[in-house]
Design a protein around this motif. Sequence first.
Motif, PDB file in Angstrom:
ATOM      1  N   GLU A 199      30.836  52.272  54.874  1.00 29.91           N
ATOM      2  CA  GLU A 199      31.018  53.157  53.732  1.00 29.91           C
ATOM      3  C   GLU A 199      30.230  52.669  52.534  1.00 29.91           C
ATOM      4  O   GLU A 199      30.018  51.475  52.377  1.00 29.91           O
ATOM      5  CB  GLU A 199      32.505  53.213  53.363  1.00 29.91           C
ATOM      6  N   GLN A 200      29.850  53.607  51.669  1.00 29.43           N
ATOM      7  CA  GLN A 200      29.235  53.263  50.395  1.00 29.43           C
ATOM      8  C   GLN A 200      30.319  53.313  49.329  1.00 29.43           C
ATOM      9  O   GLN A 200      30.987  54.329  49.167  1.00 29.43           O
ATOM     10  CB  GLN A 200      28.105  54.235  50.058  1.00 29.43           C
ATOM     11  N   ILE A 201      30.487  52.197  48.639  1.00 27.92           N
ATOM     12  CA  ILE A 201      31.510  52.102  47.601  1.00 27.92           C
ATOM     13  C   ILE A 201      30.820  51.962  46.251  1.00 27.92           C
ATOM     14  O   ILE A 201      30.025  51.037  46.053  1.00 27.92           O
ATOM     15  CB  ILE A 201      32.443  50.906  47.867  1.00 27.92           C
ATOM     16  N   PRO A 202      31.113  52.864  45.306  1.00 26.17           N
ATOM     17  CA  PRO A 202      30.458  52.778  44.000  1.00 26.17           C
ATOM     18  C   PRO A 202      31.053  51.672  43.131  1.00 26.17           C
ATOM     19  O   PRO A 202      32.248  51.395  43.185  1.00 26.17           O
ATOM     20  CB  PRO A 202      30.728  54.153  43.386  1.00 26.17           C
ATOM     21  N   VAL A 203      30.187  51.054  42.345  1.00 24.27           N
ATOM     22  CA  VAL A 203      30.634  50.120  41.306  1.00 24.27           C
ATOM     23  C   VAL A 203      30.554  50.910  40.002  1.00 24.27           C
ATOM     24  O   VAL A 203      29.475  51.215  39.514  1.00 24.27           O
ATOM     25  CB  VAL A 203      29.730  48.869  41.227  1.00 24.27           C
ATOM     26  N   ARG A 204      31.684  51.298  39.487  1.00 27.23           N
ATOM     27  CA  ARG A 204      31.726  52.090  38.256  1.00 27.23           C
ATOM     28  C   ARG A 204      31.472  51.178  37.060  1.00 27.23           C
ATOM     29  O   ARG A 204      31.715  49.966  37.115  1.00 27.23           O
ATOM     30  CB  ARG A 204      33.091  52.756  38.102  1.00 27.23           C
ATOM     31  N   ALA A 205      31.009  51.749  35.948  1.00 24.93           N
ATOM     32  CA  ALA A 205      30.721  50.965  34.744  1.00 24.93           C
ATOM     33  C   ALA A 205      31.942  50.190  34.269  1.00 24.93           C
ATOM     34  O   ALA A 205      31.829  49.082  33.771  1.00 24.93           O
ATOM     35  CB  ALA A 205      30.199  51.879  33.638  1.00 24.93           C
ATOM     36  N   GLY A 206      33.141  50.723  34.473  1.00 26.29           N
ATOM     37  CA  GLY A 206      34.362  50.072  34.033  1.00 26.29           C
ATOM     38  C   GLY A 206      34.953  49.088  35.039  1.00 26.29           C
ATOM     39  O   GLY A 206      36.022  48.522  34.801  1.00 26.29           O
ATOM     40  N   SER A 207      34.262  48.864  36.144  1.00 24.02           N
ATOM     41  CA  SER A 207      34.770  47.931  37.158  1.00 24.02           C
ATOM     42  C   SER A 207      34.884  46.528  36.573  1.00 24.02           C
ATOM     43  O   SER A 207      34.031  46.094  35.801  1.00 24.02           O
ATOM     44  CB  SER A 207      33.819  47.886  38.360  1.00 24.02           C
ATOM     45  N   PRO A 208      35.937  45.786  36.950  1.00 26.51           N
ATOM     46  CA  PRO A 208      36.060  44.417  36.471  1.00 26.51           C
ATOM     47  C   PRO A 208      34.928  43.515  36.987  1.00 26.51           C
ATOM     48  O   PRO A 208      34.748  42.410  36.483  1.00 26.51           O
ATOM     49  CB  PRO A 208      37.415  43.943  37.010  1.00 26.51           C
ATOM     50  N   PHE A 209      34.148  44.001  37.965  1.00 26.06           N
ATOM     51  CA  PHE A 209      33.062  43.190  38.516  1.00 26.06           C
ATOM     52  C   PHE A 209      31.678  43.655  38.088  1.00 26.06           C
ATOM     53  O   PHE A 209      30.685  43.041  38.464  1.00 26.06           O
ATOM     54  CB  PHE A 209      33.175  43.130  40.041  1.00 26.06           C
ATOM     55  N   ALA A 210      31.583  44.722  37.286  1.00 22.70           N
ATOM     56  CA  ALA A 210      30.280  45.150  36.763  1.00 22.70           C
ATOM     57  C   ALA A 210      29.741  44.039  35.870  1.00 22.70           C
ATOM     58  O   ALA A 210      30.434  43.556  34.973  1.00 22.70           O
ATOM     59  CB  ALA A 210      30.415  46.456  35.996  1.00 22.70           C
ATOM     60  N   GLY A 211      28.531  43.595  36.157  1.00 18.96           N
ATOM     61  CA  GLY A 211      27.915  42.526  35.383  1.00 18.96           C
ATOM     62  C   GLY A 211      28.254  41.126  35.882  1.00 18.96           C
ATOM     63  O   GLY A 211      27.778  40.144  35.328  1.00 18.96           O
ATOM     64  N   ARG A 212      29.058  41.037  36.917  1.00 19.90           N
ATOM     65  CA  ARG A 212      29.461  39.732  37.446  1.00 19.90           C
ATOM     66  C   ARG A 212      28.827  39.485  38.812  1.00 19.90           C
ATOM     67  O   ARG A 212      28.468  40.425  39.516  1.00 19.90           O
ATOM     68  CB  ARG A 212      30.987  39.667  37.569  1.00 19.90           C
ATOM     69  N   PRO A 213      28.731  38.222  39.217  1.00 23.86           N
ATOM     70  CA  PRO A 213      28.191  37.924  40.546  1.00 23.86           C
ATOM     71  C   PRO A 213      29.088  38.505  41.644  1.00 23.86           C
ATOM     72  O   PRO A 213      30.319  38.494  41.529  1.00 23.86           O
ATOM     73  CB  PRO A 213      28.192  36.394  40.614  1.00 23.86           C
TER      74      PRO A 213
ATOM     75  N   LEU B  66      26.402  42.412  40.246  1.00 21.17           N
ATOM     76  CA  LEU B  66      26.686  43.830  40.399  1.00 21.17           C
ATOM     77  C   LEU B  66      26.504  44.531  39.060  1.00 21.17           C
ATOM     78  O   LEU B  66      26.673  43.910  38.005  1.00 21.17           O
ATOM     79  CB  LEU B  66      28.116  44.021  40.899  1.00 21.17           C
ATOM     80  N   ALA B  67      26.180  45.807  39.115  1.00 21.51           N
ATOM     81  CA  ALA B  67      26.001  46.595  37.895  1.00 21.51           C
ATOM     82  C   ALA B  67      26.672  47.952  38.078  1.00 21.51           C
ATOM     83  O   ALA B  67      26.761  48.459  39.203  1.00 21.51           O
ATOM     84  CB  ALA B  67      24.514  46.780  37.597  1.00 21.51           C
ATOM     85  N   GLY B  68      27.126  48.508  36.980  1.00 19.59           N
ATOM     86  CA  GLY B  68      27.663  49.861  37.021  1.00 19.59           C
ATOM     87  C   GLY B  68      26.608  50.798  37.577  1.00 19.59           C
ATOM     88  O   GLY B  68      25.449  50.731  37.187  1.00 19.59           O
ATOM     89  N   GLY B  69      26.991  51.659  38.509  1.00 21.42           N
ATOM     90  CA  GLY B  69      26.056  52.582  39.148  1.00 21.42           C
ATOM     91  C   GLY B  69      25.585  52.108  40.507  1.00 21.42           C
ATOM     92  O   GLY B  69      24.995  52.878  41.266  1.00 21.42           O
ATOM     93  N   ASP B  70      25.819  50.821  40.840  1.00 20.89           N
ATOM     94  CA  ASP B  70      25.456  50.324  42.166  1.00 20.89           C
ATOM     95  C   ASP B  70      26.304  51.015  43.223  1.00 20.89           C
ATOM     96  O   ASP B  70      27.443  51.412  42.967  1.00 20.89           O
ATOM     97  CB  ASP B  70      25.718  48.816  42.289  1.00 20.89           C
TER      98      ASP B  70
END
Length: 169
Positions: free
Chosen positions: A94-108, A141-145
Motif C-alpha cells: 500500500e501507499q501511505i501518505p505522510v501528511r504535513a501534520g504528521s508527527p514524523f514529517a521532517g524527521r528521519p 520524511l516530508a509532508g506530501g511523501d
Amino acid sequence: MNTVRVRVEKAVLPGIGVRHDLATTSGRRIGVITHRSGQRDLIVYDPEDPDESSDTVPLTDDEADALAVILDASRVLSQLAGLHDQVAGTLVIEQIPVRAGSPFAGRPMGDTQARTRTGASIVAVLRHGEALASPTPDFRLAGGDLMVVVGTREGVDGVADIIAHGQTG
C-alpha cells in the motif's frame, strides 16, 4: 523460476566515452552513451537498420538519475506485486501518505520504528514524482511523501497509524 540473461555490449568510443547497447526480447536495440564529460545520451536504434539510431535523447544528470530510479522502482514494485500474488493475499502493498501534520514529517524515517513496531517494511518513498527505493533510516520524511509499505494487513494499518498519529491502533 526462469533466469533470463540480458546481453549488454560495451564499446569504447575513443575521445567520446563508452557506449552500452542491449537488444530487447522484442528485437529492438537501445543504448546509452556515457561521454567523458559525464553527459549521457539515450539511444533508440532504427528497427529497419539496427546499426543506425532513429533517435538520441540527451539526459542531464538529474534526468538520468530519475530514469534509473523509475526503472528500478517499477521493477521492485512489480516484483513485490508478483510476490503478493504468490502468497494469496497474505501480503499487502500500500501507499501511505505522510501528511504535513504528521508527527514524523521532517524527521528521519528510523524515528518511526515502523518495522520493529509493526513488522511491515517501508520499501520506497515517492516524492515529487521521483521514487527512492530502499530508503535508509536517516532518510527524512516530508509532508506530501507517499511511502510504499509491505506487510500484513495489520502491519500496514499499524504503519498508517504511526505516520498519522505517532502510535499504533
